[in-house]
Design a protein around this motif. Structure first.
Motif, short mmCIF file in Angstrom:
data_model
loop_
_atom_site.label_atom_id
_atom_site.label_comp_id
_atom_site.label_asym_id
_atom_site.label_seq_id
_atom_site.Cartn_x
_atom_site.Cartn_y
_atom_site.Cartn_z
N ASP A 78 -77.03 -95.11 0.01
CA ASP A 78 -76.08 -95.19 -1.12
C ASP A 78 -75.63 -93.77 -1.48
O ASP A 78 -74.44 -93.50 -1.64
CB ASP A 78 -76.73 -95.80 -2.37
N THR B 295 -76.77 -103.45 -2.29
CA THR B 295 -77.88 -102.54 -1.93
C THR B 295 -79.19 -103.30 -1.67
O THR B 295 -79.94 -102.94 -0.77
CB THR B 295 -78.07 -101.50 -3.05
N ASP C 28 -67.97 -97.93 -5.26
CA ASP C 28 -69.31 -98.50 -5.07
C ASP C 28 -69.69 -98.17 -3.62
O ASP C 28 -69.19 -98.78 -2.68
CB ASP C 28 -69.29 -100.01 -5.30
N GLU D 17 -70.62 -94.92 -8.67
CA GLU D 17 -71.80 -95.59 -9.23
C GLU D 17 -73.00 -94.66 -9.34
O GLU D 17 -73.72 -94.68 -10.34
CB GLU D 17 -72.19 -96.80 -8.37
N GLU D 18 -73.24 -93.85 -8.33
CA GLU D 18 -74.46 -93.04 -8.35
C GLU D 18 -74.27 -91.70 -9.05
O GLU D 18 -75.14 -90.83 -8.97
CB GLU D 18 -75.02 -92.88 -6.92
N ILE E 11 -72.41 -98.55 -1.75
CA ILE E 11 -72.88 -99.77 -1.08
C ILE E 11 -72.89 -100.87 -2.14
O ILE E 11 -73.64 -100.77 -3.12
CB ILE E 11 -74.31 -99.65 -0.50
N ASP E 12 -72.08 -101.87 -1.97
CA ASP E 12 -72.21 -103.04 -2.83
C ASP E 12 -73.01 -104.07 -2.04
O ASP E 12 -72.57 -104.54 -0.98
CB ASP E 12 -70.84 -103.60 -3.22
CA CA Z 1 -73.92 -100.11 -5.31
#
Ligand code: CA
Ligand code: IPD
Ligand code: CA
Length: 273
Positions: free
Chosen positions: A58, A103, A98, A81-82, A100-101
């Motif tokens: 991610d 995760t 996003d 997101e992160e 990785i959607d």
């Molecule tokens: Ca994500």
């Protein structure tokens, strides 16, 4: 029925088409990284709850996408997101990432996850790109230009009976401690729809509504990056999107209903029982 998405003004449209190309390139690069690291030994940590995971992939995907945007679009706002983006109110274009959607799926080696990149122009969804690297499926939407999967135009289904509908949903990471846990809605759809899926990627769920693989999808407590690309995909494939009361989806996407259109009011009615 709500009106379909309006087209962008000509100059903005041309810029949006360029941003689509950039988003597609970055999504493919991040997706390649996901493929390379899939089912290998990777570092996995928890975030808001013990069931809320984040992996080194991610972070690596987000770093790759944000670095690409800093280079190509230094003046744009980025919500990632992160936490790597810099979100700003004064930018006309805003990227919502996003990395990785799905995760949880990724961490378990369950093959359903994607990269999701949405772009807003002055607060309106303008471009959406969702890439599933294992199936090599690239979903793209541009406001007023339609939605496509690997270049093929997408259309929602025409199903009008909930009893014949395949419906999808998901659960938020506070499901163990919150009373607003979506469980009663889930049970109601088990009883009323043909079948229900909980496949672990909101962005792909929305793309699957756009592609006619699902007839309807709802979820509560989503985050902006879960839906930034997927909601535009559904709108551009001729579907209908709203919040739980039938009004326009919240910009931050906390609750969302996305259907083929004919089923929308039936889905809302079930969500209000
Ligand atoms: Ca994500
Ligand atoms: C999650 C997925 C899942 C949905 C959750 C999301 P993540 O995103 O989209 O399907 O049910 O609400 O948080 O954490 O995999 O990016
Ligand atoms: Ca997500």
């Amino acid at each position: 029925m709500t009106a379909g998405p309006s087209a962008l003004a000509a100059a903005v449209r041309n810029e949006a088409l360029d941003l689509r190309t950039l988003a597609e390139r970055l999504a493919r690069e991040a997706g390649a990284l996901q493929r390379e690291k899939y089912e290998t030994r990777i570092e996995i940590r928890t975030k808001s709850a013990s069931i809320d995971l984040v992996t080194e992939v991610d972070h690596a995907c987000e770093a790759l996408i944000v670095a690409g945007l800093h280079e190509a679009r230094p003046d744009d706002a980025i919500l990632a997101e992160e936490g790597r983006g810099e979100d700003r109110d004064d930018a006309r274009w805003r990227w919502i990432i996003d990395p990785i959607d799905g995760t949880t799926n990724y961490a378990h080696g369950y093959p359903r996850f994607c990269v999701s990149i949405g772009v807003e122009y002055e607060g309106e969804r303008a471009v959406g790109v969702v890439y599933d690297p294992l199936l090599d499926e690239m979903f793209i939407a541009v406001r007023g230009e339609g939605a496509s999967l690997n270049g093929r135009r997408l259309h929602v289904t025409q199903e009008s009976k909930l009893a014949n509908a395949l419906v999808a949903t998901g659960f938020a990471y506070d499901v163990r401690r919150s009373a607003q846990d979506n469980i009663n809605h889930f049970i109601a759809f088990v009883k009323h729809a043909r079948a229900i899926r909980r496949d672990g990627s909101a962005a792909l769920d929305l793309c699957y509504v756009a592609a006619g693989r699902f007839d309807a999808y709802w979820e509560l407590k989503l985050r902006p990056w879960d839906v930034a690309a997927g909601l535009l995909m559904v709108d551009e494939a001729g579907g209908r999107t709203s919040d739980l009361s039938g009004g326009p989806p919240q910009r931050s996407g906390f609750e969302c209903v996305a259907t083929n259109g004919p089923l929308h009011d039936q889905v809302l009615a079930i969500l209000h029982t």
